[in-house]
Design a protein around this motif. Structure first.
Motif, short mmCIF file in Angstrom:
data_model
loop_
_atom_site.label_atom_id
_atom_site.label_comp_id
_atom_site.label_asym_id
_atom_site.label_seq_id
_atom_site.Cartn_x
_atom_site.Cartn_y
_atom_site.Cartn_z
N GLY A 66 -7.25 15.53 11.61
CA GLY A 66 -8.21 14.44 11.74
C GLY A 66 -7.74 13.17 11.04
O GLY A 66 -7.84 12.07 11.60
N GLY A 67 -7.20 13.32 9.82
CA GLY A 67 -6.72 12.16 9.08
C GLY A 67 -5.53 11.49 9.72
O GLY A 67 -5.48 10.26 9.87
N VAL A 68 -4.56 12.30 10.12
CA VAL A 68 -3.37 11.74 10.77
C VAL A 68 -3.75 11.12 12.12
O VAL A 68 -3.20 10.07 12.51
N GLY A 69 -4.69 11.73 12.82
CA GLY A 69 -5.13 11.16 14.08
C GLY A 69 -5.74 9.78 13.91
O GLY A 69 -5.48 8.88 14.72
N LEU A 70 -6.55 9.60 12.86
CA LEU A 70 -7.13 8.28 12.61
C LEU A 70 -6.06 7.27 12.25
O LEU A 70 -6.09 6.11 12.71
N MET A 71 -5.10 7.67 11.42
CA MET A 71 -4.00 6.76 11.06
C MET A 71 -3.23 6.33 12.31
O MET A 71 -2.93 5.14 12.48
N ALA A 72 -2.93 7.30 13.17
CA ALA A 72 -2.20 6.97 14.39
C ALA A 72 -3.02 6.06 15.29
O ALA A 72 -2.49 5.10 15.88
N ALA A 73 -4.33 6.32 15.40
CA ALA A 73 -5.18 5.50 16.27
C ALA A 73 -5.26 4.07 15.77
O ALA A 73 -5.20 3.12 16.56
N VAL A 74 -5.38 3.87 14.45
CA VAL A 74 -5.45 2.52 13.89
C VAL A 74 -4.13 1.79 14.11
O VAL A 74 -4.11 0.62 14.52
N ALA A 75 -3.02 2.46 13.83
CA ALA A 75 -1.71 1.82 13.98
C ALA A 75 -1.43 1.47 15.43
O ALA A 75 -0.99 0.35 15.74
N ILE A 76 -1.68 2.40 16.34
CA ILE A 76 -1.42 2.15 17.76
C ILE A 76 -2.37 1.08 18.30
O ILE A 76 -1.98 0.20 19.08
N GLY A 77 -3.64 1.15 17.88
CA GLY A 77 -4.61 0.16 18.33
C GLY A 77 -4.25 -1.24 17.88
O GLY A 77 -4.38 -2.20 18.64
N ALA A 78 -3.79 -1.37 16.64
CA ALA A 78 -3.39 -2.68 16.14
C ALA A 78 -2.19 -3.22 16.89
O ALA A 78 -2.11 -4.42 17.20
N TYR A 79 -1.24 -2.33 17.20
CA TYR A 79 -0.05 -2.77 17.93
C TYR A 79 -0.39 -3.16 19.36
O TYR A 79 0.08 -4.18 19.88
N ALA A 80 -1.24 -2.37 20.00
CA ALA A 80 -1.58 -2.63 21.40
C ALA A 80 -2.38 -3.91 21.57
O ALA A 80 -2.23 -4.63 22.56
N PHE A 120 -3.98 -0.67 4.61
CA PHE A 120 -4.94 0.29 5.13
C PHE A 120 -4.23 1.50 5.73
O PHE A 120 -4.59 2.65 5.48
N VAL A 121 -3.20 1.26 6.53
CA VAL A 121 -2.48 2.35 7.19
C VAL A 121 -1.52 3.05 6.24
O VAL A 121 -1.37 4.28 6.27
N MET A 122 -0.86 2.27 5.38
CA MET A 122 0.18 2.82 4.51
C MET A 122 -0.35 3.35 3.18
O MET A 122 0.32 4.14 2.53
N ALA A 123 -1.56 2.94 2.79
CA ALA A 123 -2.05 3.35 1.47
C ALA A 123 -3.45 3.95 1.53
O ALA A 123 -3.67 5.07 1.06
N MET A 124 -4.41 3.22 2.10
CA MET A 124 -5.79 3.70 2.04
C MET A 124 -5.98 5.03 2.76
O MET A 124 -6.50 6.00 2.18
N LEU A 125 -5.56 5.10 4.03
CA LEU A 125 -5.78 6.33 4.79
C LEU A 125 -4.98 7.51 4.24
O LEU A 125 -5.52 8.62 4.13
#
Length: 484
Positions: A101-115, A124-129
């Motif tokens: 669940g945690g890795v999925g949210l990290m991936a979703a935030v990173a991919i969403g920001a890039y897209a 947020f992606v590198m430290a908070m999550l």
């Protein structure tokens, strides 16, 4: 219906229970939800505070995004399966669900920001999550330990009706009583109609196979465990599942092939039928090579790290009793090859000669020879045995490739001479310094239990399982339980 007064590999037909365990289950899940959210909130506050301390400008929208991620955190964990009841207290499943669940949210935030080409602070992606993930895993670990302590005194248990033959039910009851952290308690049994008994080791026999649904309704049980028996074929199991739908009672079915689980088992549809496919265990090849390299590297590093403590123990043994500090004994390794195991000496020098006079005092119920208060053990030896310090020199056997860090117990040649065909299966892998027998009771186990655990390891070994056993060994050894 008659009214009166546990480790099998299972295939779960999942349902949502609403029985005796539902109240504490809901409260426990609310506690997990609150704790997970607090972990994410603390991670967010920590990261934002560090950025402010170092003088970084944080626009208001980043504050909003941070707290939005806090709100999204438990949602992501739920999607990953972290709030499923059957994962509660089961370390591997629960931690895997949280991680996914945690890795999925990290991936979703990173991919969403890039897209969307959205400028999201990397913190947020590198430290908070990641910080939220680590803190949540630690919180879940502490909650899991708390749940296990409560279950050890009989709280937070699920009530189970066992269905099968007498011997298999007694084995299930024994396993559940010995490992209460699984949260299962057998409160009643259903036997074949022609083999009804009054009770099974304190467990009341409440009916036969045709009365399972009535027994569940009467006892308000949370689950039914069907053990392998020829009377309950596919049609009978299907009808039983239908009869339990109204009460939303979980149904567990033990396959006929016991002690085989994990990645070796998969269900494949063939000609419209779900067939259980069992792959052969891998005793050679790449995975064994990785295990061998891992064993030797870790054992070699441990020898260097523990050199001074090992020397101190050797000196203590020499100063407190006559004889050498190290004890060499012939043991049987993989494929029946004999080798010399190295241990710290914990008995008097002529212990083997005195063994003959103590045969009648043997407290073990199999081919092993064990005495709880063995008069041959020295005072220092008793301390070393309690905390398994006497086995540390076996690291040299691991470095030489004669043993593994994890595996079956290394047997004596005279023990192997008494092995039957099934028990000799233990010899297809290297013996280990620790194993399932070490983390499941050590010397308190019966001969049959220790053999069953060794065979289960042989059938299901993996590097992940080795790491789990090594982690649990530390806890067992520091408590000093079951060692003599």
């Amino acid at each position: 219906m008659r009214v009166g007064t546990e480790e099998s590999a299972v295939v779960l037909l999942e349902a949502v229970p609403r029985h005796a365990s539902s109240i504490w289950t809901r409260a426990y899940l609310r506690l997990l939800l609150s704790g997970d959210t607090i972990c994410a909130l603390l991670a967010c506050v920590c990261v934002l505070s560090v950025r402010l301390i170092y003088g970084a400008y944080i626009p208001p929208e980043e504050f909003l995004l941070g707290f939005a991620l806090v709100a999204a955190w438990p949602v992501a964990l739920r999607v990953g399966g972290a709030y499923r009841q059957r994962a509660n207290g089961e370390g591997t499943d629960e931690f895997k669900a949280v991680f996914n669940g945690g890795v999925g949210l990290m991936a979703a935030v990173a991919i969403g920001a890039y897209a969307t080409q959205t400028a999201i602070a990397r913190s947020f992606v590198m430290a908070m999550l990641p910080l939220a993930l680590l803190s949540t895993l630690f919180f879940r670990y502490r909650m899991r330990k708390r749940l296990h302590r409560r279950r050890a005194v009989g709280d937070y248990m699920r009530q189970v009706i066992a269905v099968g033959h007498r011997e298999s039910i007694l084995d299930l009851v024994m396993q559940f009583r010995r490992q209460p952290y699984h949260g299962m308690r057998v409160v009643g049994a259903c036997l074949p109609q022609d083999r009804m008994d009054a009770d099974l080791d304190g467990i009341p026999v409440l009916g036969d196979f045709a009365e399972v649904a009535d027994v569940v309704a009467h006892t308000r049980a949370d689950a039914v465990a069907v053990l392998a028996c020829p009377e309950l074929d596919g049609s009978a199991l299907r009808r039983l599942a239908w009869s339990l739908e109204a009460t939303r009672t979980d149904l567990f079915v033990a396959p006929a092939l016991m002690d085989v689980a994990g990645p070796r088992i998969s269900i494949r549809p063939v000609a419209g039928m779900p067939l259980l496919h069992v792959e052969h265990p891998e005793f050679d090849g790449g995975r064994q090579f990785v295990k061998s390299v891992f064993d030797r590297v870790v054992a070699g590093a441990a020898v260097l790290l523990l050199a001074l403590p090992l020397l101190a123990i050797a000196l203590l043994i020499r100063m407190t009793s006559q004889g050498p500090a190290l004890f060499h004994q012939t043991r049987v390794g993989r494929r029946g090859k004999e080798f010399q195991v190295v241990k710290f000496r914990t008995m008097v020098v002529d212990a083997e000669r005195l063994k003959g006079s103590l045969i009648n005092s043997n407290e073990f119920d199999g081919v092993l020879f064990k005495i709880r208060n063995d008069p041959r053990i020295t005072r220092v030896g008793a301390f070393l045995r309690r905390y398994s310090l006497d086995e540390l020199p076996q690291l040299l056997n691991v470095v030489r490739g004669e043993m593994s860090l994890v595996g079956p117990r290394p047997p004596l040649p005279e023990e192997v001479a008494q092995y039957g065909t099934d028990v000799r299966r233990r010899l297809v892998v290297k013996p280990g310094m620790t194993g399932l027998w070490q983390v499941s009771g050590r010397s308190d186990l019966s001969w049959e239990e220790s053999v069953r655990l060794d065979l289960r390891y042989v059938e299901n070994w993996s590097l992940i399982l080795d790491l789990q056993i090594l982690w649990k060994t530390w806890s067992v050894v520091t408590r000093g339980e079951g060692a003599y």
